[in-house]
Design a protein around this motif. Structure first.
Motif, short mmCIF file in Angstrom:
data_model
loop_
_atom_site.label_atom_id
_atom_site.label_comp_id
_atom_site.label_asym_id
_atom_site.label_seq_id
_atom_site.Cartn_x
_atom_site.Cartn_y
_atom_site.Cartn_z
N ASN A 1 0.85 -1.19 0.00
CA ASN A 1 0.00 0.00 0.00
C ASN A 1 0.89 1.25 0.00
N GLY A 2 0.84 2.02 -1.08
CA GLY A 2 1.75 3.14 -1.27
C GLY A 2 1.46 4.34 -0.40
N LEU A 3 0.34 4.30 0.33
CA LEU A 3 0.03 5.42 1.23
C LEU A 3 0.28 5.04 2.68
N ASN A 4 0.77 3.83 2.89
CA ASN A 4 1.02 3.32 4.24
C ASN A 4 2.54 3.19 4.44
N ALA A 5 3.10 4.12 5.21
CA ALA A 5 4.56 4.18 5.36
C ALA A 5 5.13 2.88 5.95
N ASP A 6 4.42 2.30 6.91
CA ASP A 6 4.94 1.06 7.53
C ASP A 6 4.99 -0.07 6.51
N ALA A 7 3.94 -0.16 5.68
CA ALA A 7 3.92 -1.21 4.65
C ALA A 7 5.07 -1.00 3.67
N CYS A 8 5.32 0.27 3.31
CA CYS A 8 6.41 0.55 2.35
C CYS A 8 7.77 0.22 2.95
N ARG A 9 7.92 0.45 4.26
CA ARG A 9 9.20 0.12 4.90
C ARG A 9 9.51 -1.37 4.80
N LYS A 10 8.43 -2.20 4.82
CA LYS A 10 8.64 -3.65 4.69
C LYS A 10 9.26 -4.01 3.34
N ILE A 11 8.97 -3.22 2.31
CA ILE A 11 9.56 -3.48 0.99
C ILE A 11 11.08 -3.37 1.08
N TYR A 12 11.54 -2.29 1.73
CA TYR A 12 12.99 -2.07 1.84
C TYR A 12 13.66 -3.22 2.58
N GLU A 13 12.95 -3.68 3.62
CA GLU A 13 13.47 -4.78 4.43
C GLU A 13 13.57 -6.08 3.61
N ALA A 14 12.47 -6.41 2.92
CA ALA A 14 12.44 -7.68 2.16
C ALA A 14 13.50 -7.68 1.05
N LYS A 15 13.71 -6.52 0.42
CA LYS A 15 14.66 -6.45 -0.70
C LYS A 15 16.10 -6.20 -0.23
N GLY A 16 16.25 -5.69 1.01
CA GLY A 16 17.57 -5.22 1.42
C GLY A 16 17.94 -3.97 0.64
N ARG A 17 16.94 -3.12 0.39
CA ARG A 17 17.13 -1.93 -0.47
C ARG A 17 17.55 -0.73 0.37
N PRO A 18 18.54 0.05 -0.08
CA PRO A 18 18.92 1.26 0.66
C PRO A 18 17.73 2.22 0.76
#
Ligand code: AMP
Ligand code: MG
Length: 348
Positions: free
Chosen positions: A44-61
């Motif tokens: 969900n692109g309007l949910n900051a916590d959900a977006c943070r999970k993307i960075y975690e799963a990918k190991g993205r800076p």
């Protein structure tokens, strides 16, 4: 976490799978889904916590922002503060399709999406499964490529499973991605539009619609340490398989002779070799593994990431690749190949 894997019949889409994916997104979970470019890892692109999970799963800076995907053009106005004339022309000509536009963002876009910038990258994909999922979720979906950061983007659901199993809630398998290269990115927030990443909507196609475009130097070559690219993602090394990749330039005969000589030497040293080449040349190479990019630049684009991942599966130590002309989609193919090779060239 258990990752659910659902295969979709794209001729006869099962709405239960779409609804399940949408519910996960609404609850703040992660769903990988097909698009026409590569598989996206959606939240969900309007949910900051959900977006943070993307960075975690990918190991993205965390300073590398995400692209917001919309399922309908009506979703655009809530996430951008203004649609410049040239952006509208790109929208009219190419959306839905494989081009991302950078706009000034609106207040509802969290900084977890924009990487702290005052701009937001937006794409309206043409892939039907992607659009159905986004529309069923009813929110813009932040979705970078669904690979581990630094690995080639996934163009098949199996690639996503390899990188993301156990780290995300669901993978929707919609078959191979038609384009196979990430979207073109064009920034229209400055005086002259800037091409930040080449893709299947080519520089030439964009220029026919909006006139002159500047090309960020990072598209062609590696930047020095003190140079700052316009797209934050451009400073990271991308797409690199485990094997050491080298691009070989020169006349066709010289390239073939040179690569074969290098492969002979590597074999003597106990190394496994791979070659990426045009279909017509596959019989001419003496490497352990010869993988064909097909007959034209579109097939090369569609197969490139799958081939790079295949060399990893085959445990190739050294990979040599033919090069392609940098016009049309060739600019995008060469941009990804150069990154895979860490900009390493040999002149034959
Ligand atoms: P990926 O989602 O993995 O295809 O990567 C998205 C790309 O879009 C990255 O290279 C980002 O740096 C770039 N990007 C996303 N948002 C912006 C933005 N607001 N301005 C410039 N580039 C962006
Ligand atoms: Mg990516």
């Amino acid at each position: 976490m258990i990752t659910e894997f659902e295969k979709i019949d794209t001729e006869n889409i099962n709405n239960e799978i779409i609804e399940k994916a949408a519910r996960i997104l609404q609850k703040g979970g992660l769903v990988a889904f097909p698009t026409e470019t590569v598989y996206g890892l959606g939240a969900n692109g309007l949910n900051a916590d959900a977006c943070r999970k993307i960075y975690e799963a990918k190991g993205r800076p965390s300073d590398n922002p995400l692209i917001l995907h919309i399922g309908d053009i009506s979703q655009l106005k809530s996430i951008v503060s203004d649609v410049p004339k040239k952006a509208q022309k790109i929208i009219d000509a190419f959306w839905p399709g494989p081009v991302t536009i950078v706009f000034k963002k609106s207040e509802i876009v969290p900084s977890a999406v924009s990487g702290g910038l005052d701009t937001v990258a937006v794409r309206f994909p043409s892939n039907k499964t992607a659009r159905l999922i986004i529309n069923a979720a009813g929110v813009p979906v932040a979705a970078p490529s669904a690979n581990t950061s630094g690995k080639p983007s996934p163009t098949k659901a199996g690639h996503v499973l390899h990188d993301m199993d156990g780290k995300i809630d669901m993978i929707v398998d919609g078959g191979s991605c038609a384009v196979g290269l990430e979207s073109t990115i064009v920034d229209v927030t400055g005086d002259v539009p800037a091409l930040l990443r080449p893709g299947a909507v080519t520089k030439e196609m964009l220029e026919r619609v909006i006139g002159e475009i500047s090309v960020d130097p990072a598209v062609y070559k590696m930047l020095s340490k003190d140079q700052k690219p316009k797209a934050p993602g451009m400073k990271y090394k991308h797409y690199s398989p485990d094997a050491d990749v080298t691009l070989v330039t020169g006349s066709e005969k010289n390239v073939i002779d040179k690569i074969n000589a290098l492969c002979m030497q590597d074999k003597k040293n106990g190394l496994k070799t791979g070659v990426l080449c045009r279909e017509k040349n596959t019989d001419k190479y003496k490497a352990d593994f010869v993988l064909s990019a097909g007959d034209n630049i579109e097939t090369a684009g569609a197969r490139l990431f799958d081939i790079l991942r295949e060399f990893d599966t085959l445990k190739a130590d050294k990979v040599y690749s033919e090069v392609f002309d940098e016009s049309g989609e060739g600019l995008a193919v060469m941009n990804r190949l150069k990154k895979a090779a860490g900009h390493k060239f040999i002149e034959a």
